[in-house]
Motif scaffolding. Structure first.
Motif, short mmCIF file in Angstrom:
data_model
loop_
_atom_site.label_atom_id
_atom_site.label_comp_id
_atom_site.label_asym_id
_atom_site.label_seq_id
_atom_site.Cartn_x
_atom_site.Cartn_y
_atom_site.Cartn_z
N THR A 27 26.82 -21.34 13.52
CA THR A 27 28.11 -20.65 13.37
C THR A 27 29.14 -21.55 12.73
O THR A 27 29.84 -21.18 11.78
CB THR A 27 28.63 -20.19 14.74
N LEU A 28 29.24 -22.78 13.25
CA LEU A 28 30.24 -23.71 12.74
C LEU A 28 29.93 -24.14 11.31
O LEU A 28 30.84 -24.41 10.53
CB LEU A 28 30.32 -24.93 13.67
N ASN A 29 28.65 -24.21 10.96
CA ASN A 29 28.29 -24.54 9.58
C ASN A 29 28.74 -23.46 8.62
O ASN A 29 29.23 -23.74 7.51
CB ASN A 29 26.78 -24.74 9.47
N HIS A 30 28.58 -22.20 9.03
CA HIS A 30 29.06 -21.09 8.18
C HIS A 30 30.58 -21.18 8.01
O HIS A 30 31.10 -20.97 6.91
CB HIS A 30 28.69 -19.74 8.81
N LEU A 31 31.28 -21.49 9.06
CA LEU A 31 32.73 -21.61 8.98
C LEU A 31 33.13 -22.78 8.11
O LEU A 31 34.08 -22.70 7.31
CB LEU A 31 33.30 -21.78 10.40
N LEU A 32 32.40 -23.88 8.21
CA LEU A 32 32.65 -25.06 7.38
C LEU A 32 32.47 -24.73 5.90
O LEU A 32 33.30 -25.09 5.05
CB LEU A 32 31.70 -26.19 7.80
N GLU A 33 31.41 -24.00 5.60
CA GLU A 33 31.15 -23.62 4.21
C GLU A 33 32.24 -22.69 3.68
O GLU A 33 32.67 -22.81 2.52
CB GLU A 33 29.79 -22.94 4.13
N ALA A 34 32.71 -21.78 4.52
CA ALA A 34 33.78 -20.86 4.11
C ALA A 34 35.07 -21.62 3.82
O ALA A 34 35.81 -21.28 2.89
CB ALA A 34 34.01 -19.82 5.21
N ILE A 90 37.20 -30.74 6.80
CA ILE A 90 36.87 -32.03 7.41
C ILE A 90 37.34 -32.07 8.86
O ILE A 90 36.65 -32.60 9.75
CB ILE A 90 37.48 -33.18 6.59
N ASP A 91 38.50 -31.47 9.12
CA ASP A 91 39.00 -31.41 10.50
C ASP A 91 38.06 -30.57 11.37
O ASP A 91 37.79 -30.91 12.53
CB ASP A 91 40.40 -30.80 10.50
N GLN A 92 37.53 -29.48 10.81
CA GLN A 92 36.57 -28.64 11.53
C GLN A 92 35.32 -29.44 11.86
O GLN A 92 34.75 -29.32 12.96
CB GLN A 92 36.22 -27.42 10.68
N PHE A 93 34.88 -30.27 10.91
CA PHE A 93 33.71 -31.12 11.15
C PHE A 93 33.98 -32.08 12.31
O PHE A 93 33.10 -32.28 13.17
CB PHE A 93 33.38 -31.90 9.87
N ARG A 94 35.16 -32.66 12.35
CA ARG A 94 35.49 -33.61 13.42
C ARG A 94 35.58 -32.93 14.79
O ARG A 94 35.38 -33.58 15.81
CB ARG A 94 36.82 -34.31 13.12
N ARG A 95 35.87 -31.64 14.80
CA ARG A 95 36.05 -30.92 16.06
C ARG A 95 34.74 -30.35 16.61
O ARG A 95 34.73 -29.73 17.67
CB ARG A 95 37.03 -29.76 15.87
N MET A 96 33.64 -30.51 15.89
CA MET A 96 32.38 -29.91 16.32
C MET A 96 31.96 -30.38 17.71
O MET A 96 31.48 -29.59 18.53
CB MET A 96 31.27 -30.21 15.31
N SER A 97 32.15 -31.64 17.98
CA SER A 97 31.75 -32.18 19.29
C SER A 97 32.56 -31.55 20.41
O SER A 97 32.07 -31.37 21.53
CB SER A 97 31.90 -33.70 19.30
N MET A 98 33.83 -31.19 20.12
CA MET A 98 34.67 -30.57 21.13
C MET A 98 34.16 -29.17 21.49
O MET A 98 34.49 -28.63 22.55
CB MET A 98 36.12 -30.48 20.63
N LYS A 99 33.38 -28.57 20.58
CA LYS A 99 32.83 -27.24 20.83
C LYS A 99 31.39 -27.32 21.31
O LYS A 99 30.66 -26.32 21.29
CB LYS A 99 32.92 -26.40 19.56
N GLY A 100 30.97 -28.53 21.71
CA GLY A 100 29.64 -28.71 22.27
C GLY A 100 28.53 -28.68 21.26
O GLY A 100 27.38 -28.39 21.60
N CYS A 101 28.84 -28.96 19.99
CA CYS A 101 27.82 -28.93 18.93
C CYS A 101 27.73 -30.29 18.24
O CYS A 101 28.74 -30.98 18.08
CB CYS A 101 28.14 -27.85 17.90
N SER A 102 26.55 -30.63 17.83
CA SER A 102 26.33 -31.86 17.07
C SER A 102 25.94 -31.50 15.65
O SER A 102 25.13 -30.57 15.44
CB SER A 102 25.22 -32.70 17.71
#
Length: 726
Positions: free
Chosen positions: A203-210, A221-233
């Motif tokens: 899900t987060l990868n799709h959002l990153l691409e968008a 880039i900020d979304q990438f840094r926040r991935m760990s906060m959403k429990g994703c690696s």
């Protein structure tokens, strides 16, 4: 969830989410299922409907119904059969029958009826409804019917079904892949979260691409840094998106830093990651990172595909890192892949680039290369280095080994001709014929070029006539050389014959050569021929540059035919030819010659607005022309734009502007230009100063010599001081 969709979704004809149950009333439900045979007698599908019903009357069950529906060609008939089955006692539709009709209606774009059956399915509380509808959504997505997929998904939510995160990711990924605007993607993501679906890394990868598609780099880039906060690696797809998106925006160093971060996090790439990122780094000339990824790919147990080897070897040869390229070639062969001839060509070109011709020859011999292209590459390398003796010797070796072709001979002959070695060319040509190779068009093209290089234009023309008699064609450069050469010796008729033959053969002429020919006609005053020449060139696909148009316009002005300049200008615009500074100059000159003040003002404004600055001569002419016709006030805004730039308006021009505006009664505007002039440390000339302080009356100007004759005088402080003392 009764939220209203934003405008971007409404525009795609997606109904308002949560409103499906509102427009379907009990009355509509009842009437939808009424089958009025009296009103259907004229329907073209009625016969098919009747025949299918006969098959089902005594044997109606879900599987049989689906088979009958599959064999029904007309969708309207299928819908009617489906409704008929709904009215039969002891029969209930299943999730499979509903999903069949929903899919067919959705694929046909009939959203209203599709919605109806979706809701009927939910009301019927069919078993396994969710399992049946998920494949329907997948089918819609695969067939680029996102509107229909979104409707089915929403109906599922209204029926208290909870589609999995995988289903939502399929939809979200499709929105991104289809290039939907970011607001659409973001809206869907928010609705997904509201539905209680926990986003995963996909899900987060799709959002990153968008975010990258919307060019929101910082947010991505900020979304990438926040991935760990959403429990994703982050996974390899995450880094693939980062690297490819940043490289596409020439932010190569930033992409390398993310690649380093990927290594530090011990994130293992999959085959797709390597197949995409290795070529990306090759395209941005970063072989160090490309080879690093290649080694990781090999250590991960992946066997690279042929195109990965090819593009990486090409990149290494261009940089050049030939030892590494040869190692890759050996690795490629060891994995069982057969290199194409182009791979060997790249390595040979790499050796030639650094002048290692012996190494290139040994490389071909060691690998027993029998394809002609790599050997031709080495032959061309010798020629480009000016070593024609070794090139000829190597060609002889190729002939002895039976790996030469006609193109091999044309390589040497062409380069000899381009360097003026016509005598040696005919020796090689004789050897070619003796060796039983037939000279082709490429050889004759080379000979034409050679004759032009030594200024033997008559011989080149004879060759052209011989080729024309054979209905052969020369190459692009040969025609250009011949046309330009004939222009140099004033054989314009013959040059036109060459162009006519090219035109009839659909072969375009080089734009620079056309310019030479047009200029030759214009210089001799043959404007009709120059204009016809432009039309002839256009019909053959030759691109007319702004210089060609400018040359003809200059000729028209010089021959007192300025009235035709606008006609040519309109043709220039129709053909999509861009205007350069010189084109503007000649157009302004034509406007002045025809006393077209309005057109001159418009064109002058367009020129400056497009970022072009007239030279001093053209600007002075425009200012004098507009001042003479008392129209300077119409171009004041444009003049101010030029005045804001340094070294565009000189003192004499300021005098023209100030004096002209005063004569037109624009005292306020004149004072503003005077202030600008004084700010630059310049002072007005005696005439302008006299007008400003009132010592020269307008009557004196009108009755005396034309005031514009004085504008060419340089500013002299002494004159102004003397005027003041009087």
């Amino acid at each position: 969830m009764d939220a209203k969709l934003p405008q971007f979704i409404i525009s795609k004809q997606i109904f308002r989410w949560g409103s499906v149950n509102k427009y379907i009333s009990s009355y509509l439900c009842a009437t939808h299922f009424q089958i009025s045979t009296e009103n259907d007698q004229n329907q073209p599908y009625n016969i098919e409907f009747q025949s299918k019903v006969v098959l089902l009357k005594n044997e109606l069950y879900p599987d049989k119904l689906i088979r009958v529906l599959d064999s029904t060609n007309n969708l309207n008939a299928a819908v009617k059969i489906f409704k008929w089955a709904s009215l039969q006692k002891r029969f209930r539709h299943t999730a499979d029958t509903y999903s069949w009709i929903i899919l067919k209606l959705g694929m046909a774009g009939n959203i209203r009826e599709m919605d109806f059956f979706c809701n009927e399915m939910i009301k019927a509380k069919c078993s396994y409804a969710e399992e049946a509808l998920v494949p329907v959504i997948d089918s819609f997505v695969r067939n680029h019917r996102l509107t229909e997929a979104l409707r089915v998904l929403e109906v599922m939510k209204l029926g208290n079904y909870k589609p999995s995160v995988i289903t939502y990711n399929v939809m979200l990924g499709s929105l991104v892949k289809e290039g939907s605007d970011f607001q659409s993607v973001l809206f869907f993501y928010k609705e997904m979260v509201k539905a209680g679906i926990v986003p995963n890394i996909d899900t987060l990868n799709h959002l990153l691409e968008a975010l990258f598609q919307a060019n929101r780099i910082i947010s991505a880039i900020d979304q990438f840094r926040r991935m760990s906060m959403k429990g994703c690696s982050p996974n390899s797809r995450t880094f693939e998106i980062l690297i490819t998106s940043l490289c596409a925006r020439n932010q190569v160093d930033e992409s390398v830093s993310f690649l380093k971060e990927m290594f530090e996090q011990r994130c293992i790439g999959d085959r797709r990651f390597y197949n995409i990122t290795i070529p990306i780094f090759c395209q941005v000339s970063r072989p160090d990172q490309a080879i690093r990824l290649f080694r990781m790919m090999r250590s991960s147990g992946f066997v690279p595909e042929t195109f990965v080897y090819r593009i990486l070897i090409q990149c290494l040869c261009e940089n050049p890192e030939l030892d590494e390229a040869i190692k890759l070639l050996e690795d490629m062969i060891e994995t069982g892949l057969t290199p194409e001839a182009d791979v060997y060509v790249d390595i040979v070109n790499g050796f030639c680039k650094v002048g290692q011709f012996s190494e290139a020859r040994d490389f071909l011999d060691d690998n027993s290369i029998s394809e002609v292209d790599p050997h031709n590459a080495l032959l061309l390398g010798y020629c480009n280095a000016g070593n024609f003796f070794k090139a000829y010797k190597y060609l002889q070796k190729m002939v002895e080994r039976n790996i030469a072709d006609s193109f091999s001979w044309s390589i040497l002959i062409r380069r000899l001709c381009e360097n003026g070695g016509v005598r040696k060319t005919f020796e090689v040509l004789s050897r070619m014929i003796i060796s039983s190779y037939v000279p082709e068009c490429a050889i004759h093209s080379a000979l034409v070029v050679g004759q032009c290089k030594v200024k033997k234009y008559e011989s080149a023309l004879e060759l052209f006539y011989w080729v024309r008699a054979k209905y052969w064609l020369l190459d692009y450069d040969s025609y250009a050389e011949l046309v330009e050469g004939l222009c140099h010796v004033a054989k314009l008729k013959e040059a036109t014959e060459v162009l006519q033959y090219m035109s009839s053969s659909g072969c375009p002429l080089r734009a620079s050569s056309l310019n030479v020919l047009i200029e030759a006609f214009c210089s001799s005053g043959k404007m009709d021929e120059a204009i016809r020449l432009r039309l002839l060139a256009f019909s053959s696909g030759t691109v007319c540059s702004p210089l060609a148009y400018t040359t003809i316009m200059h000729g028209l002005c010089n021959t007192n035919n300025a009235k035709y300049v606008l006609v040519l200008f309109s043709q220039m615009l129709v053909e999509g030819c861009a205007l350069d500074v010189e084109t503007y100059h000649v157009l302004l000159n034509g406007m002045c010659m025809q006393n077209r003040t309005n057109d001159c003002a418009l064109l002058f404004g367009q020129m400056v607005a497009n970022g072009s600055e007239p030279n001093s001569k053209a600007l002075s002419k425009v200012l004098l022309f507009m001042a003479h016709h008392s129209q300077l006030h119409t171009i004041t805004h444009t003049i101010e734009k030029l005045a804001s730039k340094d070294e565009v308006l000189h003192p004499a021009m300021y005098n023209i502007v100030i004096n002209g505006l005063l004569n037109e009664g624009q005292k306020h505007e004149a004072c503003r230009f005077l202030d600008r002039m004084l700010e630059k440390g310049w002072v007005p000339d005696a005439v302008t100063h006299g007008l400003l302080i009132g010592t020269i009356g307008k009557e004196e100007i009108d009755g005396g010599t034309d005031i514009h004759d004085n504008f060419i005088l340089q500013d002299k402080v002494g004159n102004i001081l003397a005027e003041g003392l009087e």
